[in-house]
Design an enzyme around this catalytic site. Structure first.
Site, PDB file in Angstrom:
ATOM      1  N   HIS A  34       0.765  -1.437   0.114  1.00  0.00           N
ATOM      2  CA  HIS A  34      -0.191  -0.298  -0.553  1.00  0.00           C
ATOM      3  C   HIS A  34       0.895   1.164   0.242  1.00  0.00           C
ATOM      4  CE1 HIS A  34      -3.548  -2.423   0.735  1.00  0.00           C
ATOM      5  NE2 HIS A  34      -3.423  -2.851   2.142  1.00  0.00           N
ATOM      6  N   HIS A  71      -8.116  -4.182  -1.102  1.00  0.00           N
ATOM      7  CA  HIS A  71      -6.971  -5.640  -1.179  1.00  0.00           C
ATOM      8  C   HIS A  71      -8.132  -6.338  -1.931  1.00  0.00           C
ATOM      9  CE1 HIS A  71      -6.264  -4.232   3.127  1.00  0.00           C
ATOM     10  NE2 HIS A  71      -6.105  -4.738   3.059  1.00  0.00           N
TER      11      HIS A  71
END
Lengths: 331, 331
Positions: free
Chosen positions: B56, B218
């Protein structure tokens, strides 16, 4: 087409409107597709102007700002702006000390900036040119003048920008900008193409397990195309090609830029940086102010470029000088 | 797999090694997958700790720095770090004034951070928790505690970080962090998935002309999946959903974050920003310190998130306070 856009014909103008609306303290658009610093030209300072096609943010527009550029002329995606836009950018950048044109070596940009320079001459605004040509994959060392300008351009923007802030003369800023341009070597590799909005199709095709080495930022063909390799092997080849063009050894100091062409994430850039640093450590070369991120892109292209900028005392001082735009803050 | 990597099993550690090597003045890795500020804990300051899966960047590791976080614990891609890593990050962040755990609302992270808090209690280090849950698409308003934490997390990092720099107490920093968390609403949309290196295949499938609204970072399923829409229609729906959850009107002040999930380029984010700003202008809402860029990604996912952070005087002061990490400099 995996893009978030309205009508492709509005892509560039909507993008520039959004850019100026998001950063009104940094950018202004006093005439269509000409972006200047929010405050306009700085009296007594050499004006720095660049220009080129859209689709490379933060290049070119993004690097307008304090300690960086004064104005840019922006074309359609991957297309040169007009000579008139470039002339307007130069007028807007002129603070009475002359204007340096500092841009990548592409046919349309060279032709139009030359014409813009002639227009300005008739208006008694002095101007000089430094053409940026850092891509080692695009021509042999004997033909350096034919090379394309890629991500290494940003070092010239930063270093020349800092020199101009010192109120150096047009000749002095031009000399330093040329030195910065000569200090940079870049090479790129791609894993996937990007899509030009108005064309609606990829700029080239690459198989699912293929990569291309030496590719340009508009999808210009590279040196070879083959199966993908591990990150360390890719990085090694890029470093080998850069070091063959600019030999380095103990006591040399460099900045390196590991740049994503768009989709390639920071995680992968750091994996590449780690290897590039190990290579330079082995040679006894010191890295100062490394840059890792998205500094010159081709929209959503997957791939990366690597640049080495060999520093002397002056270049390092100017690289470290304060600067501020939406993408590069040095304090 | 369009990725530049070596062995997938080495992806996280090579990435962290590269990150710390590129920014040794900002980050250090005193124990495996625990990243702290280069100088370690600050005596007398409340320590701020976060953690979560890799993939991320800049979240989570990137936001360690002055005026931001003190330490993070990093897991495999999209996987929670262990309770022991989290406890170690908390020990490293403790400057004697206690530690705030500030992280996204995901089952594994909550469980492990709770265990880490219990470990620290036995070591007489006081700690508190603020769980970040800004994704309006992930649960209805009545079930806000079930919402996922997404890009809006960075506002809590920044605001709580600034409050801690003021040497506020653990209770005071916790109160402000909770206020920042409560002020944020986010929503995401995706055009294409990303690939987890060790899995080697996309996290989901989307047709060439399809998008998904409300998707998690995700690849968690969203609200609807259908044909892609124009940028303005996408932005309008995202704004409508955010404004339904946090009504705004004249005299309100907000920061907004238009965030790329990875591959979506800056050009498209500015096209979205332009529309979001027009919507807020119509309501008489003032935008201060807008953020446009890649602040919380899912590697090379194509798509964007939009966050509104509603500011009061304290939150705006803290958002504007000086900060420095490799991705966010406020001067």
């Amino acid at each position: 087409m995996k893009k978030i856009l309205n009508r492709p014909v509005d892509y560039v103008d909507e993008m520039l409107d959004g850019l100026c609306a998001a950063h009104p303290d940094i950018y202004a658009q006093p005439s269509p597709r000409v972006i200047t610093r929010a405050g306009g030209a700085t009296a007594g300072k050499v004006g720095l102007v660049t220009g080129g096609g859209s689709g490379h943010l933060p290049v070119f527009t993004g690097y307008v700002g304090r300690g960086l550029l004064d104005a840019t002329a922006i074309g359609d995606v991957f297309a040169s702006p007009s000579a008139e836009q470039m002339a307007e950018a130069m007028r807007r950048a002129d603070g009475g000390a002359g204007v340096l044109r500092l841009y990548g070596n592409y046919g349309g940009d060279v032709m139009n900036f030359d014409m813009a320079g002639e227009m300005l001459e008739m208006e008694d605004i002095a101007s000089t040119t430094v053409v940026l040509a850092d891509d080692v994959a695009s021509a042999a060392p004997e033909e350096r003048a034919k090379r394309r300008g890629v991500a290494g351009m940003i070092y010239a923007f930063k270093i020349a920008g800092a020199r101009a802030e010192e109120r150096a003369s047009l000749d002095e800023v031009t000399t330093t900008a040329q030195k910065a341009a000569d200090a940079c070597r870049s090479i790129g590799m791609a894993l996937s193409p990007c899509i030009v909005p108005q064309a609606g199709r990829p700029t080239f095709e690459l198989g699912e397990d293929e990569m291309e080495m030496g590719m340009g930022i508009h999808g210009e063909p590279g040196i070879w195309r083959d199966k993908t390799k591990p990150a360390d092997a890719i990085t090694d080849e890029m470093m080998d090609r850069l070091l063959a063009d600019t030999p380095l050894g103990r006591d040399d100091r460099v900045s390196i830029l590991v740049n994503s062409l768009g989709a390639t994430p920071l995680e992968e850039l750091y994996i590449m940086f780690r290897r590039a640093k190990a290579r330079l450590d082995d040679l006894g070369v010191a890295i100062t102010m490394p840059l890792v991120g998205r500094y010159a892109t081709s929209m959503e292209m997957t791939g990366a470029t690597m640049t080495i900028c060999r520093l002397d005392g002056e270049l390092e001082r100017l690289l470290r000088a304060p600067a501020n735009c939406a993408y590069w803050t040095v304090t």
